[in-house]
Design a protein around this motif. Structure first.
Motif, short mmCIF file in Angstrom:
data_model
loop_
_atom_site.label_atom_id
_atom_site.label_comp_id
_atom_site.label_asym_id
_atom_site.label_seq_id
_atom_site.Cartn_x
_atom_site.Cartn_y
_atom_site.Cartn_z
N TRP A 527 -38.58 -6.25 32.52
CA TRP A 527 -39.84 -5.50 32.55
C TRP A 527 -40.68 -5.75 33.81
O TRP A 527 -41.76 -5.19 33.95
CB TRP A 527 -40.67 -5.85 31.31
N TRP A 572 -35.75 -3.24 26.15
CA TRP A 572 -37.11 -3.80 26.22
C TRP A 572 -38.15 -2.68 26.26
O TRP A 572 -39.19 -2.76 25.61
CB TRP A 572 -37.22 -4.69 27.45
N THR A 573 -37.84 -1.63 27.00
CA THR A 573 -38.76 -0.49 27.10
C THR A 573 -38.94 0.19 25.75
O THR A 573 -40.05 0.55 25.36
CB THR A 573 -38.22 0.52 28.13
N PRO A 587 -36.81 3.62 31.10
CA PRO A 587 -37.59 3.15 32.25
C PRO A 587 -37.25 3.79 33.60
O PRO A 587 -38.11 3.91 34.46
CB PRO A 587 -37.30 1.66 32.28
#
Length: 611
Positions: A527, A572-573, A587
């Motif tokens: 991130w 994670w996004t 992302p």
């Protein structure tokens, strides 16, 4: 005007002007001279590890970034291209062991050196957004996000089988195990089960697979991710058995249920509960289990290594035929994949064939692409006249993994069916018997983020004798990593640092100890590119500036990151989206990997042989 061109003077003067005017500083919602908003364009190269010196690979990568920045700026875009440092990780720790200095000292010195090399190149970086992942103002948000994932059930704790170096007192990655020994200590590596933290990336497997279609990425990168996610539709079923007065099922998963009547053995992992139970009463099995503990945990290595096994003398029952099937412990079966057991179908599986040939186990053909001579019709079709009707071990691969234009044979009521029809019929019968059903399974495994290493983000967990495992309260973040410690190769120095270890349980107020595992550095790279958008926000992980710049328009980096980094960043996004932190699910709109570059090479030869 100076009549003589002095490149050093001209470049120094130009860079002074760029710095004075902040020429490359990006601002949100920039407008053109007429007052209309410029379209934004976010281009970013994968952040470097601060190894200390730039090399041509760095310069090549950042030049691509720089060219795209300048082109898009001239086209009227509001462009941002930031830079930062992927500063945690094992290389710093290993260098610190060798140089006998704290990793922080080595890392910060390297950052300063590399930045001083970058700046004279005149690359269009917005240094006001610089991010360093080993600083608390960055990794505090790793810890905050971990706690949010813990609350959501995405982060969880369980035991994991790892490669353990008994001399260095640390976990080794598969690639750090060479011929069964630790790469540094050369000690015989053991398999151990230790507790660790995982992120449930498998909850997003379907979405991660489906969303690949919308990405403007190189086809081979998308194919690599698709293979890594590895969706398999098959049948999960069990072989009944009885032990210690209990009725149980030895469960397996297969994508080739149509070969179930070709099972001649079942192989289980050395860590399988049944293997451990049988080894209690048999020294030979116990010795083999211990030998397997020194083996690899890598699926890739298992595929190529010599297949070894021992018979347990124990039998399970074939759920359809009622036949007694011998159970073997095999070194090629991994507990971390599937059920830790495989049905052995040596007539139609490469590794099972190799195993059966080595140990003289029966090989039974149940799939054919030609008319097969059954036992009852051998007189009618002698081998001399009809060789293709008989199973030939030399050409067994003609049936291996085939699903098209094949027929099930030697399988009783299922004979004559194709792959799909046979799987459906067999799955139905297994379900009726209460021992199995169709199932979707993934090659993808949940992401283990615990590292028994010092130089990484501390996992914000407290261990209390009264309360057990307790998350650190948000108000107490960050849990700061002490930067003065010097690793010596005998385990994680955090485990010996009392000022770090000692704390108070936030629930009961009694003395407690901090978790000493640190996070996988892929957490940082999952991130960091969003933190570039709001690097100075001390109250939030991201803010509305992230909504402006993201998703990224162009990402540039090495093909070696095609799977793990990019997959973890996508996961994670999606988690951040589901928590309401971002408004997008992917992302990176476009991806460019340097390996795609091709060009003609021109040269000349002189009399001395120079080029």
């Amino acid at each position: 005007m100076n009549p003589k061109y002095d490149p050093l003077a001209v470049e120094a003067d130009a860079q002074r002007h760029w710095r004075a005017t902040q020429a490359y500083r990006a601002v949100e919602h920039a407008t053109n001279p007429s007052g209309e908003p410029k379209p934004k364009f976010y281009v970013c190269s994968m952040l470097p590890y601060p190894s200390g010196k730039l090399h041509m690979g760095h310069v090549r990568n950042y030049t691509l970034n720089d060219v795209l920045y300048r082109m898009q700026r001239m086209r009227g875009y509001n462009v941002m291209t930031p830079m930062g440092w992927d500063a945690f990780g094992l290389p710093s720790e290993n260098a610190a062991i060798e140089k006998r200095v704290p990793p922080a000292e080595w890392t910060y010195a390297n950052i300063a050196d590399m930045k001083s090399q970058m700046e004279p190149l005149g690359l269009a970086f917005d240094w006001s957004r610089e991010v360093t992942t080993c600083k608390p103002d960055f990794y505090v948000w790793n810890q905050w996000m971990f706690l949010k994932m813990l609350e959501a059930g995405i982060a969880y704790r369980k035991t994991q089988i790892v490669n353990w170096d008994p001399v260095d007192q640390t976990v080794l990655a598969n690639e750090q195990v060479i011929d069964g020994r630790g790469w540094r200590s050369e000690a015989i590596v053991e398999k151990r089960e230790i507790p660790g933290y995982y992120l449930a990336i498998t909850k997003y497997a379907d979405e991660l697979l489906a969303d690949l279609e919308q990405l403007d990425w190189p086809p081979h990168v998308r194919a690599m991710q698709e293979a890594w996610i590895g969706k398999s539709v098959g049948v999960n079923f069990g072989f009944p058995y009885s032990i210690d007065g209990e009725q149980k099922l030895l469960r397996v998963f297969t994508t080739r249920a149509d070969t179930i009547m070709g099972v001649t053995f079942v192989a289980i992992a050395a860590e399988h509960p049944l293997a451990l139970r049988l080894a209690r009463d048999e020294p030979t099995l116990a010795a083999f289990v211990e030998e397997c503990k020194r083996g690899t945990t890598s699926e890739i290595d298992v595929a190529t290594m010599e297949k070894k096994g021992v018979p347990t003398g124990f039998f399970v029952t074939h759920p359809l035929s009622g036949e007694k099937v011998p159970v073997w412990i095999g070194n090629y079966v991994l507990m971390g994949y599937g059920e830790g057991a495989v049905m052995g179908v040596p007539g139609h599986d490469e590794r099972d064939f190799e195993f059966a040939k080595k140990y003289g186990l029966p090989i039974r053909q149940v799939i054919s692409d030609t008319l097969v001579c059954t036992q009852e019709r051998r007189a009618e079709f002698p081998r001399s006249e009809y060789p293709d009707m008989y199973f030939d071990e030399a050409k067994w691969k003609s049936w291996y993994e085939r699903k098209e234009n094949i027929t099930v044979v030697n399988s009783g009521k299922y004979d004559g069916r194709g792959h799909v029809a046979a799987v459906d019929a067999i799955a139905t019968d297994l379900k009726t018997l209460g021992v199995g059903d169709k199932q979707v399974q993934w090659r993808l495994r949940d992401w283990g983020i615990s590292r028994q290493r010092y130089w990484g983000t501390p996992i914000p967990i407290i261990h209390c004798a009264e309360c057990g495992v307790v998350p650190v309260p948000e108000k107490d973040l960050p849990v700061v990593l002490p930067e003065h410690l010097v690793p010596d190769g005998t385990g994680n120095p955090l485990a010996k640092d009392e000022p770090f270890l000692k704390c108070t349980c936030p629930r009961c107020g009694k003395p407690a100890r901090r978790e000493t595992d640190t996070m996988d550095t892929f957490v940082d790279s999952s991130w960091y590119y969003m933190r570039y958008c709001s690097p100075d926000n001390t109250h939030a992980m991201v803010d509305e500036r992230n909504d402006y710049w993201m998703p990224m328009d162009q990402y540039i980096g090495g093909i070696e990151h095609a799977v793990l980094h990019l997959l973890y960043a996508r996961f994670w996004t999606k988690v951040m989206r589901d928590m309401g932190l971002v408004k997008f699910g992917e992302p990176f709109k476009r991806l460019f990997t340097q390996g795609m570059l091709t060009a003609e090479c021109y040269y000349r030869e002189d009399d001395a042989g120079g080029r």
